[in-house]
Design an enzyme around this catalytic site. Structure first.
Site, PDB file in Angstrom:
ATOM      1  N   HIS A  48       0.674   2.687  -5.149  1.00  0.00           N
ATOM      2  CA  HIS A  48       1.040   1.680  -4.140  1.00  0.00           C
ATOM      3  C   HIS A  48       0.744   0.278  -4.649  1.00  0.00           C
ATOM      4  O   HIS A  48       0.007   0.124  -5.633  1.00  0.00           O
ATOM      5  CB  HIS A  48       0.208   1.923  -2.878  1.00  0.00           C
ATOM      6  CG  HIS A  48      -1.254   1.703  -3.125  1.00  0.00           C
ATOM      7  ND1 HIS A  48      -2.096   2.710  -3.576  1.00  0.00           N
ATOM      8  CD2 HIS A  48      -2.031   0.595  -3.058  1.00  0.00           C
ATOM      9  CE1 HIS A  48      -3.313   2.225  -3.744  1.00  0.00           C
ATOM     10  NE2 HIS A  48      -3.301   0.934  -3.443  1.00  0.00           N
ATOM     11  N   HIS A  51      -0.189  -5.434  -8.139  1.00  0.00           N
ATOM     12  CA  HIS A  51      -0.278  -4.449  -9.213  1.00  0.00           C
ATOM     13  C   HIS A  51      -0.427  -3.064  -8.616  1.00  0.00           C
ATOM     14  O   HIS A  51      -0.957  -2.907  -7.515  1.00  0.00           O
ATOM     15  CB  HIS A  51      -1.479  -4.744 -10.128  1.00  0.00           C
ATOM     16  CG  HIS A  51      -2.793  -4.623  -9.426  1.00  0.00           C
ATOM     17  ND1 HIS A  51      -3.290  -5.613  -8.613  1.00  0.00           N
ATOM     18  CD2 HIS A  51      -3.711  -3.624  -9.378  1.00  0.00           C
ATOM     19  CE1 HIS A  51      -4.442  -5.229  -8.113  1.00  0.00           C
ATOM     20  NE2 HIS A  51      -4.736  -4.014  -8.559  1.00  0.00           N
TER      21      HIS A  51
HETATM   22  P1  2AM Z   1      -7.162  -1.547  -7.104  1.00  0.00           P
HETATM   23  O1  2AM Z   1      -6.093  -0.505  -7.196  1.00  0.00           O
HETATM   24  O2  2AM Z   1      -6.940  -2.709  -7.986  1.00  0.00           O
HETATM   25  O3  2AM Z   1      -8.538  -0.970  -7.178  1.00  0.00           O
HETATM   26  C1  2AM Z   1      -7.330   0.903  -2.104  1.00  0.00           C
HETATM   27  O4  2AM Z   1      -8.602   0.919  -2.645  1.00  0.00           O
HETATM   28  C2  2AM Z   1      -6.562  -0.297  -2.566  1.00  0.00           C
HETATM   29  O5  2AM Z   1      -7.255  -1.478  -2.194  1.00  0.00           O
HETATM   30  C3  2AM Z   1      -6.354  -0.375  -4.058  1.00  0.00           C
HETATM   31  O6  2AM Z   1      -5.062  -0.858  -4.319  1.00  0.00           O
HETATM   32  C4  2AM Z   1      -7.411  -1.354  -4.516  1.00  0.00           C
HETATM   33  O7  2AM Z   1      -7.036  -2.129  -5.616  1.00  0.00           O
HETATM   34  C5  2AM Z   1      -7.533  -2.255  -3.335  1.00  0.00           C
HETATM   35  N1  2AM Z   1      -8.881  -2.778  -3.252  1.00  0.00           N
HETATM   36  C6  2AM Z   1     -10.024  -2.083  -3.267  1.00  0.00           C
HETATM   37  N2  2AM Z   1     -11.084  -2.900  -3.146  1.00  0.00           N
HETATM   38  C7  2AM Z   1     -10.592  -4.153  -3.060  1.00  0.00           C
HETATM   39  C8  2AM Z   1     -11.180  -5.429  -2.921  1.00  0.00           C
HETATM   40  N3  2AM Z   1     -12.492  -5.598  -2.817  1.00  0.00           N
HETATM   41  N4  2AM Z   1     -10.361  -6.486  -2.899  1.00  0.00           N
HETATM   42  C9  2AM Z   1      -9.023  -6.342  -2.996  1.00  0.00           C
HETATM   43  N5  2AM Z   1      -8.411  -5.149  -3.118  1.00  0.00           N
HETATM   44  C10 2AM Z   1      -9.188  -4.064  -3.145  1.00  0.00           C
END
Ligand code: 2AM
Length: 191
Positions: free
Chosen positions: A42, A126
């Site tokens: 996603h 991303h």
């Molecule tokens: P990531 O894939 O770069 O880890 C579920 O965890 C989603 O939320 C993922 O797409 C994750 O990004 C994002 N996510 C998790 N922690 C986050 C944070 N502190 N700030 C922004 N995005 C976050």
């Protein structure tokens, strides 16, 4: 509950990406990375963190309103990259300005609903493919994904997704994602 709002690419786009990622799994030492399950791939628009269940009805109402204010737009998966040696990801191309505007509206909606939505310094859309806690260099993998260009698709909805934390103490265990609700962009009931 731990929540985020995401764009979920259609299955055909995910299948194309799956075909591009599969050969990377055969690269030596790539088994030391934690590969995100393709069923959960996603783009996050807003990360809400822990949300009190009592806020859910208001949040859903505001997200529905946010979705109504945006028209569908065209995207394609394109241009793999990495965040240092921590995260291997796939990028996005097409009407990224529309994606950015949508993320802004969704973040504002979540804030008004009372969630502690993460403040984005800079929105960097991303799709996380793998996470790395080892010393395996990600550059060779990112270089192979950099030229990727998927087919175009129309992004026409947003989804509210719950992240169920992985089992503690299990190496490589992953969160499980559950789409709770989705709203069609620009959709008005009865029109
Ligand atoms: P990531 O894939 O770069 O880890 C579920 O965890 C989603 O939320 C993922 O797409 C994750 O990004 C994002 N996510 C998790 N922690 C986050 C944070 N502190 N700030 C922004 N995005 C976050």
């Amino acid at each position: 509950m731990r929540l985020f709002v995401a764009v979920l690419p259609p299955q055909e786009a995910l299948d194309e990406l799956g075909a591009a990622v599969r050969p990377l799994r055969a690269v030596p030492e790539s088994d030391r990375l934690t590969w995100a399950a393709p069923t959960g791939w996603h783009f996050t628009l807003a990360f809400l963190g822990e949300v009190d269940e009592a806020l859910l009805p208001g949040l859903e109402e505001r997200l529905a309103r946010a979705a109504r204010r945006h028209a569908p737009y065209v995207l394609r998966l394109a241009g793999g990259g990495r965040f240092g040696d921590r995260v291997l990801w796939m990028g996005v191309d097409g009407d990224t300005a529309a994606l950015r505007r949508l993320a802004g509206t969704v973040q504002a909606a979540a804030r008004r609903a009372g969630t502690a939505v993460a403040e984005e310094q800079r929105f960097h859309p991303h799709l996380t493919i793998a996470r790395n806690r080892s010393a395996v260099p990600l550059r060779p993998l990112a270089d192979r994904l950099a030229p990727f260009q998927g087919r175009e698709w129309t992004a026409a909805s947003i989804a509210l997704v719950r992240s169920h934390p992985p089992a503690p103490g299990v190496p490589g265990a992953q969160p499980r994602y559950e789409a709770l609700r989705a709203w069609t962009l620009g959709h008005r009931p009865g029109q």
